[in-house]
Design an enzyme around this catalytic site. Sequence first.
Site, PDB file in Angstrom:
ATOM      1  N   ARG A 271      23.261  19.847  44.926  1.00 53.45           N
ATOM      2  CA  ARG A 271      22.996  20.686  43.736  1.00 53.45           C
ATOM      3  C   ARG A 271      21.936  20.081  42.820  1.00 53.45           C
ATOM      4  O   ARG A 271      22.017  20.213  41.599  1.00 53.45           O
ATOM      5  CB  ARG A 271      24.279  20.907  42.922  1.00 53.45           C
ATOM      6  CG  ARG A 271      25.329  21.725  43.632  1.00 53.45           C
ATOM      7  CD  ARG A 271      25.003  23.214  43.485  1.00 53.45           C
ATOM      8  NE  ARG A 271      26.103  24.034  43.952  1.00 53.45           N
ATOM      9  CZ  ARG A 271      27.006  24.597  43.163  1.00 53.45           C
ATOM     10  NH1 ARG A 271      26.950  24.451  41.869  1.00 53.45           N
ATOM     11  NH2 ARG A 271      27.961  25.333  43.678  1.00 53.45           N
TER      12      ARG A 271
ATOM     13  N   ARG B 194      21.694  23.636  36.748  1.00 51.97           N
ATOM     14  CA  ARG B 194      21.810  23.834  35.301  1.00 51.97           C
ATOM     15  C   ARG B 194      21.681  22.586  34.448  1.00 51.97           C
ATOM     16  O   ARG B 194      21.475  22.699  33.249  1.00 51.97           O
ATOM     17  CB  ARG B 194      23.142  24.519  34.992  1.00 51.97           C
ATOM     18  CG  ARG B 194      23.164  25.969  35.431  1.00 51.97           C
ATOM     19  CD  ARG B 194      24.545  26.548  35.340  1.00 51.97           C
ATOM     20  NE  ARG B 194      25.426  25.887  36.297  1.00 51.97           N
ATOM     21  CZ  ARG B 194      26.679  26.241  36.533  1.00 51.97           C
ATOM     22  NH1 ARG B 194      27.218  27.233  35.858  1.00 51.97           N
ATOM     23  NH2 ARG B 194      27.413  25.604  37.424  1.00 51.97           N
TER      24      ARG B 194
ATOM     25  N   ARG C 168      15.549  30.225  35.093  1.00 54.65           N
ATOM     26  CA  ARG C 168      16.590  31.247  35.270  1.00 54.65           C
ATOM     27  C   ARG C 168      16.463  32.324  34.195  1.00 54.65           C
ATOM     28  O   ARG C 168      16.611  33.516  34.472  1.00 54.65           O
ATOM     29  CB  ARG C 168      17.977  30.612  35.229  1.00 54.65           C
ATOM     30  CG  ARG C 168      19.067  31.588  35.634  1.00 54.65           C
ATOM     31  CD  ARG C 168      20.444  30.994  35.539  1.00 54.65           C
ATOM     32  NE  ARG C 168      20.726  30.518  34.200  1.00 54.65           N
ATOM     33  CZ  ARG C 168      21.851  29.914  33.827  1.00 54.65           C
ATOM     34  NH1 ARG C 168      22.791  29.708  34.716  1.00 54.65           N
ATOM     35  NH2 ARG C 168      22.021  29.510  32.592  1.00 54.65           N
TER      36      ARG C 168
ATOM     37  N   ASP D 232      22.302  30.098  47.906  1.00 51.99           N
ATOM     38  CA  ASP D 232      23.738  29.933  47.714  1.00 51.99           C
ATOM     39  C   ASP D 232      24.437  30.144  49.040  1.00 51.99           C
ATOM     40  O   ASP D 232      23.892  30.797  49.936  1.00 51.99           O
ATOM     41  CB  ASP D 232      24.270  30.929  46.671  1.00 51.99           C
ATOM     42  CG  ASP D 232      25.604  30.457  46.136  1.00 51.99           C
ATOM     43  OD1 ASP D 232      25.623  29.549  45.292  1.00 51.99           O
ATOM     44  OD2 ASP D 232      26.652  30.957  46.607  1.00 51.99           O
TER      45      ASP D 232
ATOM     46  N   TYR E 271      36.238  32.673  49.790  1.00 53.26           N
ATOM     47  CA  TYR E 271      35.648  33.536  48.754  1.00 53.26           C
ATOM     48  C   TYR E 271      35.795  35.014  49.107  1.00 53.26           C
ATOM     49  O   TYR E 271      36.039  35.860  48.244  1.00 53.26           O
ATOM     50  CB  TYR E 271      34.167  33.187  48.549  1.00 53.26           C
ATOM     51  CG  TYR E 271      33.984  31.842  47.874  1.00 53.26           C
ATOM     52  CD1 TYR E 271      34.073  31.723  46.488  1.00 53.26           C
ATOM     53  CD2 TYR E 271      33.775  30.685  48.619  1.00 53.26           C
ATOM     54  CE1 TYR E 271      33.934  30.484  45.857  1.00 53.26           C
ATOM     55  CE2 TYR E 271      33.634  29.448  48.003  1.00 53.26           C
ATOM     56  CZ  TYR E 271      33.718  29.356  46.630  1.00 53.26           C
ATOM     57  OH  TYR E 271      33.595  28.135  46.012  1.00 53.26           O
TER      58      TYR E 271
HETATM   59  O1  CP3 Z   1      21.827  21.716  46.138  1.00 58.11           O
HETATM   60  C1  CP3 Z   1      20.972  22.486  45.651  1.00 58.11           C
HETATM   61  O2  CP3 Z   1      20.224  22.154  44.714  1.00 58.11           O
HETATM   62  C2  CP3 Z   1      20.771  23.839  46.307  1.00 58.11           C
HETATM   63  C3  CP3 Z   1      21.420  24.930  45.704  1.00 58.11           C
HETATM   64  C4  CP3 Z   1      22.860  25.309  45.934  1.00 58.11           C
HETATM   65  C5  CP3 Z   1      23.503  26.211  45.061  1.00 58.11           C
HETATM   66  N1  CP3 Z   1      24.725  26.522  45.578  1.00 58.11           N
HETATM   67  C6  CP3 Z   1      22.915  26.751  43.828  1.00 58.11           C
HETATM   68  C7  CP3 Z   1      23.799  27.299  42.798  1.00 58.11           C
HETATM   69  C8  CP3 Z   1      23.761  25.011  46.961  1.00 58.11           C
HETATM   70  C9  CP3 Z   1      23.614  24.055  48.126  1.00 58.11           C
HETATM   71  C10 CP3 Z   1      24.924  25.807  46.720  1.00 58.11           C
HETATM   72  C11 CP3 Z   1      26.089  25.835  47.623  1.00 58.11           C
HETATM   73  C12 CP3 Z   1      27.347  26.402  47.163  1.00 58.11           C
HETATM   74  N2  CP3 Z   1      27.537  27.564  46.446  1.00 58.11           N
HETATM   75  C13 CP3 Z   1      28.625  25.899  47.481  1.00 58.11           C
HETATM   76  C14 CP3 Z   1      28.878  24.720  48.365  1.00 58.11           C
HETATM   77  C15 CP3 Z   1      28.560  23.457  47.700  1.00 58.11           C
HETATM   78  C16 CP3 Z   1      29.551  23.031  46.699  1.00 58.11           C
HETATM   79  O3  CP3 Z   1      29.143  22.785  45.564  1.00 58.11           O
HETATM   80  O4  CP3 Z   1      30.715  22.863  47.077  1.00 58.11           O
HETATM   81  C17 CP3 Z   1      29.586  26.733  46.892  1.00 58.11           C
HETATM   82  C18 CP3 Z   1      31.098  26.572  46.946  1.00 58.11           C
HETATM   83  C19 CP3 Z   1      28.888  27.798  46.262  1.00 58.11           C
HETATM   84  C20 CP3 Z   1      29.466  28.982  45.580  1.00 58.11           C
HETATM   85  C21 CP3 Z   1      29.050  29.009  44.176  1.00 58.11           C
HETATM   86  N3  CP3 Z   1      27.787  29.333  43.748  1.00 58.11           N
HETATM   87  C22 CP3 Z   1      29.817  28.671  43.053  1.00 58.11           C
HETATM   88  C23 CP3 Z   1      31.269  28.207  43.109  1.00 58.11           C
HETATM   89  C24 CP3 Z   1      28.990  28.825  41.934  1.00 58.11           C
HETATM   90  C25 CP3 Z   1      29.368  28.666  40.502  1.00 58.11           C
HETATM   91  C26 CP3 Z   1      29.235  27.219  40.167  1.00 58.11           C
HETATM   92  C27 CP3 Z   1      29.696  26.939  38.775  1.00 58.11           C
HETATM   93  O5  CP3 Z   1      29.840  25.718  38.510  1.00 58.11           O
HETATM   94  O6  CP3 Z   1      29.867  27.847  37.946  1.00 58.11           O
HETATM   95  C28 CP3 Z   1      27.708  29.205  42.382  1.00 58.11           C
HETATM   96  C29 CP3 Z   1      26.498  29.430  41.562  1.00 58.11           C
HETATM   97  C30 CP3 Z   1      25.388  28.496  41.758  1.00 58.11           C
HETATM   98  N4  CP3 Z   1      24.873  28.132  42.972  1.00 58.11           N
HETATM   99  C31 CP3 Z   1      24.606  27.881  40.737  1.00 58.11           C
HETATM  100  C32 CP3 Z   1      23.597  27.141  41.382  1.00 58.11           C
HETATM  101  C33 CP3 Z   1      22.488  26.348  40.745  1.00 58.11           C
HETATM  102  C34 CP3 Z   1      24.810  28.053  39.239  1.00 58.11           C
HETATM  103  C35 CP3 Z   1      24.307  29.402  38.892  1.00 58.11           C
HETATM  104  C36 CP3 Z   1      23.719  29.454  37.497  1.00 58.11           C
HETATM  105  O7  CP3 Z   1      22.538  29.139  37.350  1.00 58.11           O
HETATM  106  O8  CP3 Z   1      24.474  29.836  36.598  1.00 58.11           O
END
Ligand code: CP3
Length: 354
Positions: free
Chosen positions: A27, A31, A40, A77, A154
């Site tokens: 990640r 943010r 964003r 994502d 999910y």
């Molecule tokens: O690593 C990176 O920089 C690449 C980007 C990346 C994102 N999501 C961007 C993202 C990767 C590799 C993911 C994978 C992902 N997404 C996973 C597996 C990895 C992990 O962390 O376990 C999962 C479970 C998701 C599903 C998901 N997407 C969730 C649970 C959320 C909300 C997260 C939260 O803390 O609220 C997202 C959104 C998301 N994906 C964001 C980002 C940067 C935040 C979105 C925003 O800008 O508000």
Amino acid sequence: MAELTNDRFLRALMREPTDRTPVWMMRQAGRYLPEYRASRAEAGDFLSLCKNADFACEVTLQPLERYPLDAAILFSDILTIPDAMGLGLYFETGEGPRFERTVRSMADVEALHQPDMASDLGYVMNAVSTIRGALNGRVPLIGFSGSPWTLATYMIEGGSSKDFRHIKAMLYNDPETLHALLTRLADSVTDYLNAQIEAGAQAVQIFDTWGGVLGHTVYPTFSLDYMTRIVKGLKRTHQGRRVPVILFTKGGGQWLESIAASGADALGLDWTTSLADARTRVGEQVALQGNMDPSVLYASPDGIRTEVERILAEYGKGSGHVFNLGHGIHQFVDPEHAGAFVEAVVELSPKYHR
Ligand code: CP3
């Protein structure tokens, strides 16, 4: 395509010698970076960032402009596949991901759309090739997907969950329906990762974020077997170079031997597992990636450096370690602390490679 000028990440994944330990952060584009929040806001929302190749490229490169990282990861994502299957993904601010429709029966599984990589997920492949071009060989690009089990949590729960009530009820009451869904997902994930590799991803990681909530008797059949099927179906060389595969089961420390037997090149570890212990158990077979607790980044830069040194010493001398956090970086981390982490790996790791 430009030659890679920094390939220590790919070399470490193949357990080949490197000058120092490579480092990236799960990640890393997100943010905690003010420039990400600005992009964003400009794009409108998170999904618009993912769906526009220029924005996805811009935010992928942001952490690389700040820190001497050894890999870039596609900005996207894991929930793009369920969205392409027709579930209607959306994000409620502060609530995490949600789906308009859930999967709760065999009829729901049968009604899923089989995604086409070029039409339904072409925006992801465009992002991959745009980023690869912009990187111009600076560091390798990692593609990724969720594991079938993690995606299914999910799809069945309708969003994030704390207790996994619906999917676990299905696992114990109606395993046939769950296996039908996991089979559909394994096929789509295989196609999805192969399409990312064709588009330019130089390594791929499977995020099994929720594998660790499974009981030890059901983890093999409901998560690992499907990931193994995917690993066996992946294109392992592209344009003359090995494309390494990393499997990351969060909470999977007790299953390292069986995960290593999947045929993956590397295993991701969270911070509840000892790297030294993991190396003894599977270090002859696979590289190891991890495993600093992301919360260490709330400590002072000195405290972060001490923990980096401890983890480097724990792995010990030689190649086969990719430094990373044990899970994604938190949104409230100070970007300077992330910098202190990366710099500590760069400065302290060469002595383990002489
Ligand atoms: O690593 C990176 O920089 C690449 C980007 C990346 C994102 N999501 C961007 C993202 C990767 C590799 C993911 C994978 C992902 N997404 C996973 C597996 C990895 C992990 O962390 O376990 C999962 C479970 C998701 C599903 C998901 N997407 C969730 C649970 C959320 C909300 C997260 C939260 O803390 O609220 C997202 C959104 C998301 N994906 C964001 C980002 C940067 C935040 C979105 C925003 O800008 O508000």
